[in-house]
Structures are given as C-alpha cells and as structure tokens.
Write an enzyme that holds these catalytic residues in place. Structure first.
Site, PDB file in Angstrom:
ATOM      1  CE  LYS A  89      -4.038   2.053   0.413  1.00 22.39           C
ATOM      2  NZ  LYS A  89      -3.595   2.962  -0.672  1.00 22.39           N
ATOM      3  CE  LYS A 125       4.553   7.371  -2.059  1.00 22.48           C
ATOM      4  NZ  LYS A 125       3.653   7.762  -0.977  1.00 22.48           N
ATOM      5  CG  ASP A 165       3.161  11.056  -2.883  1.00 20.61           C
ATOM      6  OD1 ASP A 165       3.008  10.935  -1.664  1.00 20.61           O
ATOM      7  OD2 ASP A 165       4.171  11.569  -3.391  1.00 20.61           O
TER       8      ASP A 165
END
Length: 445
Positions: A89, A125, A165
C-alpha cells in the site's frame, strides 16, 4: 564494522546514486541499534538484509500522445517493498524529480508508516517522471491511461493498492481507475484509494493527512504540557497536506502565518486566510503569489526556503523531502521553535533532525505524523470490502483514534528502549517490531 554499518554499505553498493534511499535506510538503522542488541535473532536470521531489499521492483515505459499529436515517453515505477503484514500500500507520485531512488525511499518509509497505523497493510510506492503541471486534462487522461495499461498487471485489492501522492489527486485517480476497470473488465473498487465519493471513495480522505499531522503533534504537545492554542505556526507547502493541516491547526486556536509553493512563500502576520489559499490551489490551480492580490497587507517572497526564517512556535514542513537542512534547522532553533511536525515524507535531512533533537526540540517524524492519509486509505479499503460508506464524522473519529494510538506506540517504544521523548526513534522501533515479528513468523521469504 558494526552490523548496521555493514548493511548500510551493502545498500549503498547495491543502489548506487540513490541518495534519498540511502538517507532513509541510514536514519532507520540508527534507531534500531538497541533493538538489535535485545533481539540478536534478527541478525542471525538475515532479517535486516531482507528488510532493506524490496520484494519486487517494476519499471516500464509510458508512451502517450500530447495535444499536438507528438509522442511523449515517460518512465513508470512500482516498488513493492514489503508484504509481511498485508498487501502493498502506497501512493503514486507524478513529478519530474521521480526516479527509482525516490520511489525506493518512499516505499521503505511506507513499510513502517503502514505498520504504525495498526492496520493490515504492507509497504510500497510508485510513480513516474511525468509532470502534470501545464498539461491539459486530455493529456493527463492519456498519460494515466497508458500508465495503467501496464500497471494493472501488478496491482489488485489483495495484492497492491496504490493511492495518490504529489501530482496525483482526485482527477488522476479517476482516470487511472477508469482505465483499470476497462482493461480488467471488472469493478474492483478496492484496487485504488483516494477515489471520488461517487465511485467508492471515502469521506475525510482528502483532509486525512493534514488532519492526522495535527492530531499527532497535538498529542505530542499535550504530553509536554503544551497546546496549539495561541501558538504561531509556519507550514511549508500548499497542497492537500498543508491546506488541511492549516485548517485543523486554526480550529485548535493556532495562528498560521505562512505557507508556500515551489516558487515562493506568503507571510500574513494576521493569519492565513485559508479560503483564499483553497481557491487558488484547489480550484484555480495557480501559484501562491496570487494570495497577495486578495490580501495586499500580506507579503510574497520568491524562493521557498526563506519561509524557515519566520519566527514561529511550531513548524510543519508539508511540501517535499529534504526541505529543511542544518541551516534552516538552526534558523528555526534560533527563532525559538519548540516543536516540529513532519507532514511531508522525510522533509528534514538526518543532520537537521539530529540538530533538533540535540536542542530538545519536539520532533514528530513523518512516518508517524503523516500516517493519517494511508490510514484513511485503509479505511476506504474496508468500506469498499463491506460495500459501505461511513460518514465524515465516523471516518474522522477513527482517524483521530489511530493517530492517538500511533503517538502512544512511538512514546512507549522510545521509553522501553531508553530514549524517552525521542519520537523519531520510537516510531521507527514500534513500526519495525511489528513487521519484523511477521517476517520471522513467515520464514525465509
């Protein structure tokens, strides 16, 4: 050479030039020295060598057509770092600075951050060196569709769940989800988080990281007999994290006097008017310099770094990594700062963090303080699995409880290992122990 020094040297040798990743690993390993002394089995089993090595690294090309019909080619990444406690995650970052080292540093931090939430999510990520700034909606859609046409092979609601992000907000998540749904021929709502409210998103997700920073730092302040009431606060950034950290800090009685973007900063001695910032950044997508057109009594200054010369009680770096070096840290200390809460990922260099700690400044580390975003993403996954939607108040209450628990875990771990009040070390230790225990239980994988 100590075990930790040996592992760090190996990381640098295997990952040449990836300075952000080296920095993140070094910072964590320093904190773990007392843990390793107490748990020699982590060394004997080779756990630390596995902990710093991603389970999987994926790189791919992303070709797309711009509005002039010209072919553009970017590079896409997904680093699936550790799945010991749950599916990978972590967010997707679209920014020209993105390269493998940035993604690895973020993925490594994410392991500990996700562990601290107490929720069953591992660390990963991803992202691209694509720059969404200045692109049309059509160009962004084409890029996102091309990016997902490769990424979809590597993600899933029980495998890897990306989110947003820097450079990836609701618009980008929408395009990514639409393409995933198209190529998979299935509605798998839990495969992405940060979705729109009409198709499985969670209330309070937008506010979660910023609110979480304030919830954590408020617990830290209370632990030392302080509060936000009447405090002067400086916040770097003007994206989601900064905006909602500002909103929550103001609601607790703080006066936020400065915010910034990559071009410069604004200073409003009477307090930032957040509605103006929201309009400029969330609606008009313009530069922070526009603020002074509505509020001529405020000041705008070119260059982001100057924001740290402003006198404040609490500093909240919410922009990007390595925003504060030793120089900026010393400026803040000289101007009487009492606490710092990291809203961005690794916004302070290791040397700056050590300087703050040496001067008895309270530091709320990123992997703890900004975990509210991923915590609420995990709550979004829960709602998707149950086909439910919780109210804003329900989600916010759960978020607040999670952040209070994260602070307690960091506080207790620091005390147990002889570093009481050092929440940087405490967060690293508490996050690591949960992952390490799971890795030990699962054998050599």
């Amino acid at each position: 050479m100590s075990v930790m020094e040996s592992i760090l040297e190996q990381v640098k040798k295997r990952n040449p030039g990836e300075v952000e990743f080296h920095q993140a690993v070094e910072e964590v390993l320093q904190s773990l020295e007392p843990v390793i002394a107490k748990h020699p089995e982590f060394v004997e089993s080779g756990l630390l060598e596995r902990f710093v090595e991603p389970e999987r690294q994926i790189m791919f090309r992303v070709p797309w057509l711009d509005d002039n019909g010209k072919t553009q080619v970017n590079r896409g990444f997904r680093v699936q770092f550790n799945s010991a406690i749950g599916p990978y995650k972590g967010g997707l970052r679209f920014h020209p600075s993105v390269y493998l080292g940035i993604i690895k540093f973020l993925g490594f931090e994410q392991i500990l951050k996700n562990s601290l939430t107490g929720l069953p999510i591992g660390g990963g990520k991803g992202g691209s060196d694509f720059n969404p700034k200045g692109k049309s909606d059509n160009e962004i859609m084409k890029f996102c569709q091309s990016f997902m046409t490769e990424l979809y092979r590597h993600i899933g609601h029980d495998l890897d769940v990306p989110a947003g992000d820097i450079g990836v907000g609701a618009r980008e998540i929408g395009y990514l989800f639409g393409q995933y749904k198209r190529v998979k021929n299935a509605y798998e709502g839990g495969v992405l988080t940060g979705k729109g409210l009409t198709y499985g998103g969670s209330l309070a997700r937008k506010q979660a990281t910023g609110f979480g920073v304030i919830y954590f730092t408020n617990e830290m302040l209370k632990e030392h007999g302080l509060s936000y009431e009447g405090k002067t606060v400086v916040i770097s950034g003007s994206g989601n994290v900064a905006i909602y950290a500002c909103e929550k800090a103001q609601s607790l009685g703080a006066k936020v006097v400065a915010m910034c973007d990559s071009t410069g900063y604004i200073y409003d001695k009477d307090g930032i008017k957040l509605d103006t910032v929201k309009r400029i950044k969330e609606v008009e997508r313009k530069r922070i310099s526009e603020y002074v057109k509505d509020h001529p009594e405020a000041e705008y200054h070119d260059g982001q770094k100057g924001i740290w010369t402003i006198k404040c009680d609490v500093a909240l770096p919410c922009a990007t990594q390595n925003d504060i070096d030793v120089k900026e840290a010393q400026q803040l200390i000289d101007n009487g700062v009492t606490a710092l809460g990291e809203g961005a990922n690794m916004p302070c260099t290791n040397e700056a963090v050590n300087l703050f700690l040496d001067n008895k400044i309270l530091v709320a580390p990123a992997k703890a303080a900004n975990a509210g975003g991923v915590a609420t993403s995990a709550l979004e996954m829960s709602q998707n699995s149950m086909r439910l939607s919780w109210t804003f108040e329900e989600v916010d209450e759960k978020l607040h409880g999670i952040m209070v628990n994260i602070f307690k875990a960091a506080k207790d771990a620091a005390k147990e290992y002889g570093m009481e009040g050092n929440y940087v070390a405490g967060a690293n230790i508490a996050g690591f122990l949960k992952v390490a225990d799971a890795m030990m239980a699962q054998g050599l994988v």
